[in-house]
Design a protein around this motif. Sequence first.
Motif, mmCIF file in Angstrom:
data_model
loop_
_atom_site.group_PDB
_atom_site.id
_atom_site.type_symbol
_atom_site.label_atom_id
_atom_site.label_comp_id
_atom_site.label_asym_id
_atom_site.label_seq_id
_atom_site.Cartn_x
_atom_site.Cartn_y
_atom_site.Cartn_z
ATOM 1 N N UNK A 58 -6.667 15.864 -5.944
ATOM 2 C CA UNK A 58 -7.140 14.722 -6.324
ATOM 3 C C UNK A 58 -6.617 13.703 -4.936
ATOM 4 N N UNK A 59 -5.515 14.347 -4.326
ATOM 5 C CA UNK A 59 -4.938 13.660 -3.052
ATOM 6 C C UNK A 59 -6.073 13.782 -2.167
ATOM 7 N N UNK A 60 -6.692 15.095 -2.107
ATOM 8 C CA UNK A 60 -7.684 15.596 -0.948
ATOM 9 C C UNK A 60 -8.657 14.687 -0.912
ATOM 10 N N UNK A 61 -9.173 14.034 -2.348
ATOM 11 C CA UNK A 61 -10.456 13.213 -2.447
ATOM 12 C C UNK A 61 -10.373 11.768 -1.873
ATOM 13 N N UNK A 62 -9.021 11.397 -1.625
ATOM 14 C CA UNK A 62 -8.739 10.188 -0.940
ATOM 15 C C UNK A 62 -9.625 9.857 0.135
ATOM 16 N N UNK A 63 -10.360 8.821 0.209
ATOM 17 C CA UNK A 63 -11.089 8.734 1.547
ATOM 18 C C UNK A 63 -10.281 8.137 2.748
ATOM 19 N N UNK A 64 -9.528 7.088 2.537
ATOM 20 C CA UNK A 64 -8.592 6.657 3.544
ATOM 21 C C UNK A 64 -7.657 7.818 4.245
ATOM 22 N N UNK A 65 -7.642 7.988 5.628
ATOM 23 C CA UNK A 65 -6.855 9.025 6.044
ATOM 24 C C UNK A 65 -5.208 8.613 5.935
ATOM 25 N N UNK A 66 -5.109 7.515 6.429
ATOM 26 C CA UNK A 66 -3.467 7.123 6.288
ATOM 27 C C UNK A 66 -2.932 7.205 4.837
ATOM 28 N N UNK A 67 -3.819 6.705 3.720
ATOM 29 C CA UNK A 67 -3.499 6.709 2.331
ATOM 30 C C UNK A 67 -3.287 8.068 1.835
ATOM 31 N N UNK A 68 -4.425 8.955 2.326
ATOM 32 C CA UNK A 68 -4.130 10.427 1.914
ATOM 33 C C UNK A 68 -2.782 11.070 2.347
ATOM 34 N N UNK A 69 -2.543 10.778 3.683
ATOM 35 C CA UNK A 69 -1.108 11.338 4.234
ATOM 36 C C UNK A 69 -0.131 10.649 3.430
ATOM 37 N N UNK A 70 -0.045 9.472 3.098
ATOM 38 C CA UNK A 70 1.101 8.864 2.236
ATOM 39 C C UNK A 70 0.948 9.442 0.812
ATOM 40 N N UNK A 71 0.062 9.555 0.199
ATOM 41 C CA UNK A 71 -0.070 10.254 -1.106
ATOM 42 C C UNK A 71 0.422 11.735 -1.082
ATOM 43 N N UNK A 126 0.909 -1.131 -0.058
ATOM 44 C CA UNK A 126 0.130 -0.090 -0.072
ATOM 45 C C UNK A 126 0.901 1.272 0.010
ATOM 46 N N UNK A 127 2.276 1.139 0.347
ATOM 47 C CA UNK A 127 3.132 2.315 0.289
ATOM 48 C C UNK A 127 3.469 2.510 -1.048
ATOM 49 N N UNK A 128 3.380 1.334 -1.803
ATOM 50 C CA UNK A 128 3.890 1.596 -3.433
ATOM 51 C C UNK A 128 2.813 2.441 -4.081
ATOM 52 N N UNK A 129 3.419 2.764 -5.342
ATOM 53 C CA UNK A 129 2.594 3.841 -6.130
ATOM 54 C C UNK A 129 1.804 3.102 -6.993
ATOM 55 N N UNK A 130 1.899 1.717 -7.057
ATOM 56 C CA UNK A 130 0.734 1.108 -7.917
ATOM 57 C C UNK A 130 0.306 -0.162 -7.283
ATOM 58 N N UNK A 131 -0.384 0.099 -6.016
ATOM 59 C CA UNK A 131 -0.832 -0.943 -5.237
ATOM 60 C C UNK A 131 -1.924 -1.660 -5.878
ATOM 61 N N UNK A 132 -1.935 -3.035 -5.796
ATOM 62 C CA UNK A 132 -2.791 -3.846 -6.356
ATOM 63 C C UNK A 132 -3.352 -5.125 -5.490
ATOM 64 N N UNK A 133 -4.799 -4.937 -4.867
ATOM 65 C CA UNK A 133 -4.993 -5.710 -3.652
ATOM 66 C C UNK A 133 -4.733 -7.247 -4.118
ATOM 67 N N UNK A 134 -4.756 -7.771 -5.457
ATOM 68 C CA UNK A 134 -4.676 -9.031 -5.824
ATOM 69 C C UNK A 134 -3.209 -9.512 -5.526
ATOM 70 N N UNK A 135 -2.295 -8.674 -5.921
ATOM 71 C CA UNK A 135 -1.003 -9.032 -5.299
ATOM 72 C C UNK A 135 -0.749 -9.211 -3.933
ATOM 73 N N UNK A 136 -1.605 -8.794 -3.110
ATOM 74 C CA UNK A 136 -1.261 -8.945 -1.594
ATOM 75 C C UNK A 136 -1.368 -10.278 -1.133
ATOM 76 N N UNK A 137 -2.120 -11.138 -1.993
ATOM 77 C CA UNK A 137 -2.543 -12.442 -1.773
ATOM 78 C C UNK A 137 -1.419 -13.404 -2.199
#
Length: 612
Positions: free
Chosen positions: A353-366, A155-166
Amino acid sequence: MDPQPHSSDTPGTAARRILRSTFGYADFRPYQQTIIEQLAAGEDVFVLMPTGGGKSLCYQIPALLRPGTALVVSPLISLMQDQVAALQANGVAAACYNSSLDGDAARQVLARLHAGELDLLYVSPERLLSDGFLGRLQDISIALIAIDEAHCVSQWGHDFRPEYARLGGLGEHFPGVPRIALTATADAQTRTDILRVLGLEAAQQHVTGFDRPNIRYSVLEKHKPFDQLLAFLEARPEQAGIVYALSRKRVDEVAGRLAERGLRAAAYHAGLPAGQRRQVQEDFLRDRLDLVVATVAFGMGIDKPNVRFVIHYDLPRNIEGYYQETGRAGRDGLPAEALLLHGQQDIVTARRLVDNTEDADQRRIELHKLNAMVDFAESRVCRRRILLNYFGQSLEQDCGNCDICLDPPERFDATVQAQMALSCVYRVGQRFGVKHVVDVLRGLDNERIRRLGHDRLSTYGIGSELSEQEWVSIVRQLIHLGYLTQDVANYSVLKLTERARPLLRGEQDLELARPRVRERSRGKRPRAAADGGPYDEALFEQLRGLRRRLADTQGVPPYIIFGDASLIQMARAKPRDPEALLAISGVGQTKFERYGSDFLQLITAWCETQTS
């Protein structure tokens, strides 16, 4: 299938034989042989290596050394197809298994897999992790598992893909099968996350560096950006390049205006029909198009080695994406360019665009990543030093191959100001970000400073003679040069590094660049990373023509036959017998058998006409 290694071969000898006979290279690049030997011996490995650094060979050669079929997890169909085509051209038994195959083709691939006829099989994470496919693989001898573009797991990466986490569960499904995770783009936080998610904490780790010395980095402030783009392109006719823009509307507009001016350009973005996207990609790979104007949807699966430049028409949202996208230029090691156009409106749009990110932690990272990208665009420090420092690698001297190095800004003795800034970071407890430190230095009178008691610090107001812009520039340069670090996991607070100690103690002086509003490109041509000397350019064009005809006949991109770097070596050495042609980098045994006589015939005829 590659010839079996001799029974007396050591792993290193066998790997070197495959490198020469199959892939046509005389020597390994740094780290490759160690990685190959570790993976071939059954060890897990993590590899961070820049685009064009030779990551693929790190698992392709062990796949030929170990019994069974290697599974390669890849995120894009185009990336799989490109890799498979290149392997097949070198005589390697490789295939991909994905949704692009019709029923008959898919059954044929599975039949070859079960018959033990494949050295490598490329699959998507979704296909690999499906219950039916995992069950099928239990009866297959698996040589190794390679996870390409491994930053997609984080999730810290710039191209996170949920299916990859599996993919972290692969170790349980295939115990004893060595795994290798590879990426070209990951900062320290992302690297740690990759190892954790994939369960590779005990793996051998190889961080080979990020430097691509053949790429020239340049940044221009936007001023009539289309005219700036045209001026750049007109100086580089018929060169292959990619122009990135952030919106589909901008992509269509720029591509249309370029085509109107007679340039071989086309648009590529996710809003276009799939067939049209495939055609644009195919035309670009086969040199029927010079320019693709695209959103970031284009390029991840493109292994085209002769892309000579990448232009960002808009400011990217993070350095990881920028670095990966610019890395698509100059994969063949020849001189390449990366031009970034940026303006204040780009920053406003990106932050919205970053401000529109709903998740607060993800918004801070971005937001942290966006701020680092803005710092890069606005800095007066060697571009390469900033890029490498961001990824945790230091460069002890300026690179000499970016706009800052080639057109240096005015510099001044900033020893005292740097000491003030470093001391202030220390006095506020190394617990605050750039803005607060600058506010304290300038002596601002606000509620937060008073509440924290920072108006009573010895550093409060000691820098009141400088503007906010000047102090921000100084602090940014101290970050880029490694005197300060930003803790991304802790709200980007500033912390001192060991490098700051001698500067604080007065044991060294420091020069920094004065901020300047704008600069213009001087239009100098990029230098080669390693100059191999002059070559016969007319012969090179003849060789390109032969390559294009052979590629059209076989229905493959021209670079699958030979890359530009190989053709340049031919145009320089003018080999006229099999031994001399086989000595050219990129000419392996299979390619020699398929194309050698055609190229020897052309070179021999050319040499005879020059001497007659």
